[in-house]
Enzyme design. Sequence first.
Site, PDB file in Angstrom:
ATOM      1  CG  ASP A 152      14.878  -1.119   4.988  1.00  0.00           C
ATOM      2  OD1 ASP A 152      15.715  -0.299   5.347  1.00  0.00           O
ATOM      3  OD2 ASP A 152      14.403  -1.975   5.753  1.00  0.00           O
ATOM      4  CG  ASP A 185       2.742   0.748   7.374  1.00  0.00           C
ATOM      5  OD1 ASP A 185       3.609   0.592   6.492  1.00  0.00           O
ATOM      6  OD2 ASP A 185       2.349  -0.178   8.105  1.00  0.00           O
ATOM      7  CG  PHE A 200      10.620   2.844  10.940  1.00  0.00           C
ATOM      8  CD1 PHE A 200      10.846   1.684  10.203  1.00  0.00           C
ATOM      9  CD2 PHE A 200       9.314   3.276  11.122  1.00  0.00           C
ATOM     10  CE1 PHE A 200       9.789   0.973   9.658  1.00  0.00           C
ATOM     11  CE2 PHE A 200       8.248   2.566  10.584  1.00  0.00           C
ATOM     12  CZ  PHE A 200       8.483   1.408   9.853  1.00  0.00           C
ATOM     13  CD  GLU A 257       8.068  -0.899  -2.836  1.00  0.00           C
ATOM     14  OE1 GLU A 257       7.174  -0.192  -2.313  1.00  0.00           O
ATOM     15  OE2 GLU A 257       8.541  -1.886  -2.279  1.00  0.00           O
ATOM     16  CG  ASP A 258       6.852   2.234   0.406  1.00  0.00           C
ATOM     17  OD1 ASP A 258       7.634   1.413  -0.110  1.00  0.00           O
ATOM     18  OD2 ASP A 258       6.149   1.959   1.394  1.00  0.00           O
ATOM     19  CE  LYS A 311      14.536   3.123   5.990  1.00  0.00           C
ATOM     20  NZ  LYS A 311      14.139   2.647   7.330  1.00  0.00           N
ATOM     21  NE  ARG A 346      -0.482   1.802   4.918  1.00  0.00           N
ATOM     22  CZ  ARG A 346       0.592   1.069   4.633  1.00  0.00           C
ATOM     23  NH1 ARG A 346       1.602   1.617   3.996  1.00  0.00           N
ATOM     24  NH2 ARG A 346       0.668  -0.193   4.984  1.00  0.00           N
ATOM     25  CE  LYS A 359      -3.378  -2.363   2.875  1.00  0.00           C
ATOM     26  NZ  LYS A 359      -3.502  -2.814   4.266  1.00  0.00           N
TER      27      LYS A 359
HETATM   28  P1  IMP Z   1      13.030  -4.111   1.733  1.00  0.00           P
HETATM   29  O1  IMP Z   1      12.622  -5.399   1.092  1.00  0.00           O
HETATM   30  O2  IMP Z   1      13.818  -4.358   2.972  1.00  0.00           O
HETATM   31  O3  IMP Z   1      13.714  -3.159   0.802  1.00  0.00           O
HETATM   32  O4  IMP Z   1      11.692  -3.485   2.296  1.00  0.00           O
HETATM   33  C1  IMP Z   1      10.992  -2.499   1.683  1.00  0.00           C
HETATM   34  C2  IMP Z   1       9.662  -2.322   2.407  1.00  0.00           C
HETATM   35  O5  IMP Z   1       9.855  -2.222   3.831  1.00  0.00           O
HETATM   36  C3  IMP Z   1       9.013  -1.036   1.996  1.00  0.00           C
HETATM   37  O6  IMP Z   1       8.177  -1.224   0.878  1.00  0.00           O
HETATM   38  C4  IMP Z   1       8.255  -0.641   3.238  1.00  0.00           C
HETATM   39  O7  IMP Z   1       6.980  -1.238   3.226  1.00  0.00           O
HETATM   40  C5  IMP Z   1       9.046  -1.206   4.372  1.00  0.00           C
HETATM   41  N1  IMP Z   1       9.919  -0.188   4.993  1.00  0.00           N
HETATM   42  C6  IMP Z   1      11.262  -0.118   4.959  1.00  0.00           C
HETATM   43  N2  IMP Z   1      11.737   0.945   5.622  1.00  0.00           N
HETATM   44  C7  IMP Z   1      10.638   1.601   6.101  1.00  0.00           C
HETATM   45  C8  IMP Z   1      10.466   2.813   6.872  1.00  0.00           C
HETATM   46  O8  IMP Z   1      11.408   3.526   7.271  1.00  0.00           O
HETATM   47  N3  IMP Z   1       9.180   3.158   7.156  1.00  0.00           N
HETATM   48  C9  IMP Z   1       8.106   2.428   6.740  1.00  0.00           C
HETATM   49  N4  IMP Z   1       8.234   1.300   6.010  1.00  0.00           N
HETATM   50  C10 IMP Z   1       9.482   0.881   5.699  1.00  0.00           C
HETATM   51 MG    MG Z   2       5.812  -1.427   1.301  1.00  0.00          MG
END
Ligand code: IMP
Ligand code: MG
Length: 179
Positions: free
Chosen positions: A102, A158, A151, A98-99, A130, A164, A42
């Site tokens: 990470d 969220d 974070f 994508e938002d 990040k 959100r 979302k």
């Molecule tokens: P990744 O697979 O570790 O890159 O995770 C990405 C997902 O983790 C994003 O689409 C977010 O839903 C969530 N996420 C990672 N960092 C944050 C943050 O700082 N705040 C909120 N959601 C996060």
């Molecule tokens: Mg996400």
Amino acid sequence: MTHRVERVMIDRTQIQEMVDRLAAEINRDYEGQEIVVVGILKGSFIFMADLVRKLTVQTTIDFMSVSSYYGGTKTSGIVKIVKDLDVNINGKNVLIVEDIVDSGLTLLNLKDLLRTKDPASLRVCVAFDKPDRRKTEISADYVGMSIPDEFIVGYGLDYSGRYRNLPDVCILDPDGGKK
Ligand code: IMP
Ligand code: MG
């Protein structure tokens, strides 16, 4: 544990400047072509809505919802599709929105998955990045802002489903403001 917003990290004006810049890059790169913009639910919903309204290239919209499982190892993960694409992306220029990136594992697995559908091209646009947290080599083609390892919530992101709707990107106080 309760939380409350501690401070604004990126305000709505900075966000709009960021969206304008990303849209200009995308409009330039895809000039004369058509793209399918795929928002990952979302977290991307607000960013996606802002971004597509600045696009001048021919655009269609779709959404996917995925959940990630990282299993036992840190470098592998699988994405489970909660909601798949409605449109056929075979031969299309696909732009994933994508938002935040990470660890990068969600994006890595998602790209592998979408590649099996044979799009003409596959790129990624993220609002926030990040880089210090990365566990894979992956990087997005369009990055709004690189941020430190904190974070964040708001602008679609969220914590436990909440925050959100905040118009600015904020950092939570883990003590809930009790100190
Ligand atoms: P990744 O697979 O570790 O890159 O995770 C990405 C997902 O983790 C994003 O689409 C977010 O839903 C969530 N996420 C990672 N960092 C944050 C943050 O700082 N705040 C909120 N959601 C996060
Ligand atoms: Mg996400």
